[in-house]
Write a protein that holds these residues in place. Structure first.
Motif, PDB file in Angstrom:
ATOM      1  N   ARG A  38       0.885  -1.230   0.063  1.00  0.00           N
ATOM      2  CA  ARG A  38       0.061  -0.026   0.031  1.00  0.00           C
ATOM      3  C   ARG A  38       0.976   1.316  -0.013  1.00  0.00           C
ATOM      4  N   ALA A  50       2.086   8.523  -8.728  1.00  0.00           N
ATOM      5  CA  ALA A  50       1.009   7.410  -8.406  1.00  0.00           C
ATOM      6  C   ALA A  50       0.795   6.551  -9.522  1.00  0.00           C
ATOM      7  N   ALA A  54       1.483   2.572  -9.272  1.00  0.00           N
ATOM      8  CA  ALA A  54       0.295   1.566  -9.498  1.00  0.00           C
ATOM      9  C   ALA A  54       0.733   0.546 -10.780  1.00  0.00           C
ATOM     10  N   TRP A  58       1.878  -1.445  -7.016  1.00  0.00           N
ATOM     11  CA  TRP A  58       1.548  -0.618  -5.516  1.00  0.00           C
ATOM     12  C   TRP A  58      -0.196  -0.500  -5.749  1.00  0.00           C
ATOM     13  N   GLN A  59      -0.701  -0.668  -4.406  1.00  0.00           N
ATOM     14  CA  GLN A  59      -2.247  -0.141  -4.345  1.00  0.00           C
ATOM     15  C   GLN A  59      -1.984   1.260  -3.825  1.00  0.00           C
ATOM     16  N   VAL A  60      -2.504   2.122  -4.694  1.00  0.00           N
ATOM     17  CA  VAL A  60      -2.038   3.530  -4.400  1.00  0.00           C
ATOM     18  C   VAL A  60      -3.248   4.522  -4.050  1.00  0.00           C
ATOM     19  N   THR A  61      -2.947   5.228  -2.834  1.00  0.00           N
ATOM     20  CA  THR A  61      -3.862   6.422  -2.544  1.00  0.00           C
ATOM     21  C   THR A  61      -3.158   7.528  -2.809  1.00  0.00           C
ATOM     22  N   ALA A  77      -4.095   8.457 -14.974  1.00  0.00           N
ATOM     23  CA  ALA A  77      -4.063   7.002 -14.536  1.00  0.00           C
ATOM     24  C   ALA A  77      -5.227   6.163 -15.575  1.00  0.00           C
ATOM     25  N   VAL A  82      -4.231   2.280 -15.213  1.00  0.00           N
ATOM     26  CA  VAL A  82      -3.992   1.807 -13.953  1.00  0.00           C
ATOM     27  C   VAL A  82      -5.163   2.295 -12.887  1.00  0.00           C
ATOM     28  N   THR A  83      -5.304   1.681 -11.795  1.00  0.00           N
ATOM     29  CA  THR A  83      -6.250   2.294 -10.792  1.00  0.00           C
ATOM     30  C   THR A  83      -5.588   2.794  -9.621  1.00  0.00           C
ATOM     31  N   VAL A  84      -5.982   4.157  -9.215  1.00  0.00           N
ATOM     32  CA  VAL A  84      -5.287   4.802  -8.211  1.00  0.00           C
ATOM     33  C   VAL A  84      -6.752   5.543  -7.656  1.00  0.00           C
TER      34      VAL A  84
END
Length: 206
Positions: A38, A50, A54, A58-61, A77, A82-84
């Motif tokens: 994370r 970010a 991702a 990585w699981q990004v916030t 993104a 990718v998912t952010v």
């Protein structure tokens, strides 16, 4: 004008992105050997870091004060596939929930006064046991001194000063503390060399 409005106005000066769209060089260098988990990207701007994180699992916030920047980051993104999770925060007032294996603060500066040390201490508190806090900062204005700074003395802390201000106590290991040159395009398009600093810390435990 609020801080949020000031940053929105800064990003709205250009119709498209104001940064390169590439991840910060020291982020790539310092994170390349870490196992993805994370990640929290503080002051994510238009999202290049970010998106890079991702794309490497990585699981990004990612958070920023500017809604304009966040819209561009979300578009970046989506274009990259990718998912952010993007969140809007004024980090002096609110902060993302949770613990993270990597907390990255890349060039978390502001031309007006703000409590950077408070934010970085909160960032340290969000690092999970065994996780890493990465702080990249400027050591000078370079060619981008903001007009509001004219006649004002602004201090850019050294790595030792950053670490001292965090006041972390026991339980942390210093992995990197360095001052280094970096090449960057100036506002006139010329390539210039400026000086930055890197602090990388690991929180002990598992």
């Amino acid at each position: 004008m609020s801080d949020e409005q000031a940053w929105d106005a800064r990003y709205a000066e250009a119709e498209h992105r104001i940064w390169s769209g590439n991840p910060n060089v020291e982020l790539v260098t310092e994170v390349a050997d870490l196992r993805p988990g994370r990640a929290l990207d503080l002051g994510c701007g238009e999202g290049a870091d970010a998106v890079w994180l991702a794309g490497r699992g990585w699981q990004v916030t990612a958070v920023d004060i500017s809604g304009v920047a966040l819209r561009r980051a979300a578009e970046h993104a989506a274009d990259a596939g990718v998912t952010v999770e993007f969140q809007r925060h004024n980090l002096e007032q609110t902060f993302p929930d949770g613990e993270f294996d990597l907390v990255s603060a890349q060039f978390l500066h502001f031309w007006a006064e703000f409590d950077r040390e408070k934010i970085l201490r909160r960032a340290a508190g969000s690092v999970a046991p065994g996780g890493v806090l990465l702080i990249e900062g400027h050591m000078d204005h370079g060619p981008f001194a903001h007009g509001d700074n004219e006649g004002k003395e602004i201090h850019f802390p050294t790595p030792d000063e950053v670490i001292a201000a965090l006041d972390l106590g026991d339980g942390w290991e210093v992995l990197t503390k360095a001052i280094h040159p970096r090449q960057q395009k100036g506002p006139d398009g010329d390539l210039i060399t400026r000086t930055d600093s890197t602090v990388k810390l690991r929180r002990n435990g598992f």
